[in-house]
Design a protein around this motif. Structure first.
Motif, PDB file in Angstrom:
ATOM      1  N   ALA A 149       6.110   3.369  20.099  1.00  0.00           N
ATOM      2  CA  ALA A 149       5.860   3.310  21.323  1.00  0.00           C
ATOM      3  C   ALA A 149       4.478   2.445  21.497  1.00  0.00           C
ATOM      4  N   LEU A 150       3.636   2.425  20.232  1.00  0.00           N
ATOM      5  CA  LEU A 150       2.370   1.556  20.015  1.00  0.00           C
ATOM      6  C   LEU A 150       2.538   0.295  19.576  1.00  0.00           C
ATOM      7  N   PRO A 151       1.703  -0.848  19.974  1.00  0.00           N
ATOM      8  CA  PRO A 151       1.542  -1.807  19.248  1.00  0.00           C
ATOM      9  C   PRO A 151       1.320  -1.732  17.774  1.00  0.00           C
ATOM     10  N   LEU A 152       2.242  -1.757  16.729  1.00  0.00           N
ATOM     11  CA  LEU A 152       1.869  -1.309  15.414  1.00  0.00           C
ATOM     12  C   LEU A 152       1.517  -2.700  14.931  1.00  0.00           C
ATOM     13  N   ARG A 153       0.424  -2.664  13.674  1.00  0.00           N
ATOM     14  CA  ARG A 153      -0.019  -3.592  12.983  1.00  0.00           C
ATOM     15  C   ARG A 153       1.287  -4.283  12.143  1.00  0.00           C
ATOM     16  N   ALA A 154       1.885  -3.326  11.727  1.00  0.00           N
ATOM     17  CA  ALA A 154       3.378  -3.724  10.789  1.00  0.00           C
ATOM     18  C   ALA A 154       4.176  -2.559  10.755  1.00  0.00           C
ATOM     19  N   PRO A 155       5.384  -2.408  10.688  1.00  0.00           N
ATOM     20  CA  PRO A 155       6.410  -1.324  10.840  1.00  0.00           C
ATOM     21  C   PRO A 155       6.469  -0.887   9.572  1.00  0.00           C
ATOM     22  N   ASP A 156       5.826  -1.125   8.335  1.00  0.00           N
ATOM     23  CA  ASP A 156       5.864  -0.815   7.188  1.00  0.00           C
ATOM     24  C   ASP A 156       5.390   0.810   6.762  1.00  0.00           C
ATOM     25  N   ILE A 157       4.731   1.304   8.010  1.00  0.00           N
ATOM     26  CA  ILE A 157       4.321   2.548   7.993  1.00  0.00           C
ATOM     27  C   ILE A 157       5.203   3.644   8.423  1.00  0.00           C
ATOM     28  N   LEU A 158       6.539   3.175   9.027  1.00  0.00           N
ATOM     29  CA  LEU A 158       7.364   4.239   9.437  1.00  0.00           C
ATOM     30  C   LEU A 158       7.951   4.850   8.383  1.00  0.00           C
ATOM     31  N   PRO A 159       8.631   4.161   7.218  1.00  0.00           N
ATOM     32  CA  PRO A 159       9.348   5.023   6.187  1.00  0.00           C
ATOM     33  C   PRO A 159       8.123   6.032   5.531  1.00  0.00           C
ATOM     34  N   LEU A 160       6.884   5.732   5.409  1.00  0.00           N
ATOM     35  CA  LEU A 160       5.985   6.415   5.012  1.00  0.00           C
ATOM     36  C   LEU A 160       5.586   7.793   5.939  1.00  0.00           C
ATOM     37  N   LEU A 161       5.703   7.471   7.154  1.00  0.00           N
ATOM     38  CA  LEU A 161       5.695   8.707   8.113  1.00  0.00           C
ATOM     39  C   LEU A 161       6.859   9.671   7.850  1.00  0.00           C
ATOM     40  N   ASP A 162       8.150   9.082   7.759  1.00  0.00           N
ATOM     41  CA  ASP A 162       9.202   9.943   7.369  1.00  0.00           C
ATOM     42  C   ASP A 162       9.047  10.694   6.166  1.00  0.00           C
ATOM     43  N   LEU A 163       8.679   9.926   5.060  1.00  0.00           N
ATOM     44  CA  LEU A 163       8.365  10.631   4.094  1.00  0.00           C
ATOM     45  C   LEU A 163       7.555  11.799   3.907  1.00  0.00           C
ATOM     46  N   ALA A 164       6.432  11.751   4.669  1.00  0.00           N
ATOM     47  CA  ALA A 164       5.251  12.801   5.111  1.00  0.00           C
ATOM     48  C   ALA A 164       5.978  13.664   5.710  1.00  0.00           C
ATOM     49  N   ALA A 165       6.739  13.435   6.686  1.00  0.00           N
ATOM     50  CA  ALA A 165       7.139  14.636   7.602  1.00  0.00           C
ATOM     51  C   ALA A 165       8.188  15.343   6.635  1.00  0.00           C
ATOM     52  N   ARG A 166       8.898  14.681   5.964  1.00  0.00           N
ATOM     53  CA  ARG A 166       9.973  15.514   5.096  1.00  0.00           C
ATOM     54  C   ARG A 166       9.346  16.106   3.831  1.00  0.00           C
ATOM     55  N   TYR A 167       8.288  15.583   3.290  1.00  0.00           N
ATOM     56  CA  TYR A 167       7.491  16.610   2.290  1.00  0.00           C
ATOM     57  C   TYR A 167       6.889  17.862   3.147  1.00  0.00           C
ATOM     58  N   ARG A 168       6.354  17.553   4.132  1.00  0.00           N
ATOM     59  CA  ARG A 168       5.932  18.894   4.831  1.00  0.00           C
ATOM     60  C   ARG A 168       6.785  19.965   5.049  1.00  0.00           C
ATOM     61  N   ARG A 169       8.169  19.589   5.456  1.00  0.00           N
ATOM     62  CA  ARG A 169       9.273  20.467   5.632  1.00  0.00           C
ATOM     63  C   ARG A 169       9.562  21.113   4.523  1.00  0.00           C
ATOM     64  N   SER A 170       9.977  20.343   3.281  1.00  0.00           N
ATOM     65  CA  SER A 170      10.449  20.680   2.200  1.00  0.00           C
ATOM     66  C   SER A 170      10.142  19.764   1.006  1.00  0.00           C
ATOM     67  N   PRO A 171       9.070  20.215   0.161  1.00  0.00           N
ATOM     68  CA  PRO A 171       8.282  19.059  -0.613  1.00  0.00           C
ATOM     69  C   PRO A 171       9.587  18.786  -1.969  1.00  0.00           C
ATOM     70  N   PRO A 172       9.880  17.400  -2.052  1.00  0.00           N
ATOM     71  CA  PRO A 172      11.017  17.193  -3.237  1.00  0.00           C
ATOM     72  C   PRO A 172      10.409  16.990  -4.433  1.00  0.00           C
ATOM     73  N   HIS A 173       9.203  17.159  -4.385  1.00  0.00           N
ATOM     74  CA  HIS A 173       8.408  17.101  -6.026  1.00  0.00           C
ATOM     75  C   HIS A 173       6.895  17.784  -5.780  1.00  0.00           C
ATOM     76  N   PRO A 174       6.575  18.130  -6.888  1.00  0.00           N
ATOM     77  CA  PRO A 174       5.372  19.016  -6.986  1.00  0.00           C
ATOM     78  C   PRO A 174       4.200  17.951  -6.387  1.00  0.00           C
ATOM     79  N   PRO A 175       2.999  18.673  -5.983  1.00  0.00           N
ATOM     80  CA  PRO A 175       1.980  17.877  -5.583  1.00  0.00           C
ATOM     81  C   PRO A 175       1.308  16.853  -6.939  1.00  0.00           C
ATOM     82  N   THR A 176       1.177  15.471  -6.379  1.00  0.00           N
ATOM     83  CA  THR A 176       1.012  14.795  -7.610  1.00  0.00           C
ATOM     84  C   THR A 176      -0.381  14.041  -7.300  1.00  0.00           C
ATOM     85  N   LEU A 177      -1.327  14.227  -8.105  1.00  0.00           N
ATOM     86  CA  LEU A 177      -2.567  13.392  -7.806  1.00  0.00           C
ATOM     87  C   LEU A 177      -2.821  12.830  -9.261  1.00  0.00           C
ATOM     88  N   PRO A 178      -3.826  11.612  -9.191  1.00  0.00           N
ATOM     89  CA  PRO A 178      -4.359  11.176 -10.293  1.00  0.00           C
ATOM     90  C   PRO A 178      -5.003  11.915 -11.244  1.00  0.00           C
TER      91      PRO A 178
END
Length: 321
Positions: A149-178
């Motif tokens: 609903a917002l004027p987005l700079r690019a739609p490439d963030i939409l899959p990342l928002l979906d990934l984040a929402a799914r991770y919060r519900r049920s993490p598919p992998h352990p926390p991964t940090l450098p």
């Protein structure tokens, strides 16, 4: 002979790091170290939610996208750690402090452009307002509605928002940090697996010195930049296996980077998992063409179970090209 690969596998499967050797498998490694701003660009991006499930968005100030909305993101600076870059970008663009929780995705257009997308949580600060607009952003806001609903700079963030929402519900992998381990080049440590229907599992090892997981370096020629991170992997497998192996997708188990590495280098080692599909039920892995490689049968039950779980559940950070 089998203790060394088991220890390395344990570290890599747990999202930890493992010291790189002095040599790499495959073609001769590049002679020039990775340096941000010269032959590589790393971008960091963060997805943050508040207690009402609103996502943190920033309104862009750059002339080419002024007024558009996006996730907090920006380029890493030379000598900066990946996590420090996430915290800095979020602070500069939104006014908030944050703690990165896990890498959500690794996005790449070849070694010259890599984006690290993180899930993070706010830990303090004050949300940036229009009165505080600067060259970094106009303002920041928590948005609970449909981002489309917002004027987005690019739609490439939409899959990342979906990934984040799914991770919060049920993490598919352990926390991964450098992990803080130095690396002069951009390289991939490969956990190449072969599993058949009988439950047998093998892992491909390099036999140079102490048996270890193969490590390949990414080149920086124009052709290699276009080929992406998968190119050196395919080249190694085609050189060491008798037929076109057609491996499955790359999945990230972990990554290693130290700010201001050897000689000021900004290299990263990605610990990757991939599998070679069997040609038939009960098949054994294809015999390597070179004595520099061999298959190691994983007989220890716990280790075998951990690898198979990661493979079957796609329990890795996705790599998007």
């Amino acid at each position: 002979m089998e203790e060394a690969p088991a220890a390395e596998l344990d570290a890599v499967l747990g999202g930890g790091g493992w010291d790189l050797g002095v040599s790499f498998e495959g073609p001769p490694q590049p002679t020039s170290p990775i340096r941000l701003g010269r032959n590589a660009c790393y971008v960091v991006l963060a997805v943050l939610f508040n207690e009402e499930d609103g996502v943190l968005l920033v309104q862009e100030a750059k002339p080419e996208c002024r007024g558009k909305w996006y996730l907090p993101a920006g380029r890493m600076e030379p000598g900066e750690s990946i996590v420090a870059a996430v915290r800095r970008e979020v602070k500069e663009e939104t006014g908030l402090e944050c703690e990165p929780l896990t890498l959500l995705a690794l996005e790449e257009r070849g070694p010259a452009w890599i984006r690290f997308a993180f899930l993070a949580r706010p830990t303090g600060g004050t949300l940036k307002t229009l009165e505080e607009a600067d060259a970094e952003s106009l303002q920041a806001a928590w948005w609970a509605g449909d981002p489309c609903a917002l004027p987005l700079r690019a739609p490439d963030i939409l899959p990342l928002l979906d990934l984040a929402a799914r991770y919060r519900r049920s993490p598919p992998h352990p926390p991964t940090l450098p992990q803080e381990l130095p690396c002069a080049l951009l390289c991939l440590r490969l956990l190449v697996s072969f599993a058949n229907d009988a439950g047998d599992l093998w892992v491909l090892l390099s036999t140079a010195g102490t048996p270890h997981l193969p490590v390949v370096a990414c080149g920086t020629s124009p052709a290699e930049l276009r080929g992406g991170l998968r190119l050196p992997v395919l080249r190694l497998l085609r050189d060491c296996l008798p037929s076109d192996p057609r491996p499955g997708p790359l999945g990230l188990l972990g990554l290693q980077h130290r700010a201001g590495g050897p000689g000021g280098a900004d290299g990263v080692c990605f610990n990757m998992l991939l599998s070679i599909p069997p040609s038939s039920p009960g098949a054994a892995p294809p015999k390597p063409c070179s004595p520099a490689f061999r298959w190691w049968c994983v007989e220890e039950e716990n280790l075998r179970g951990r690898i198979l779980q990661r493979l079957r559940a796609t329990a890795t950070v996705p790599v998007r090209s």
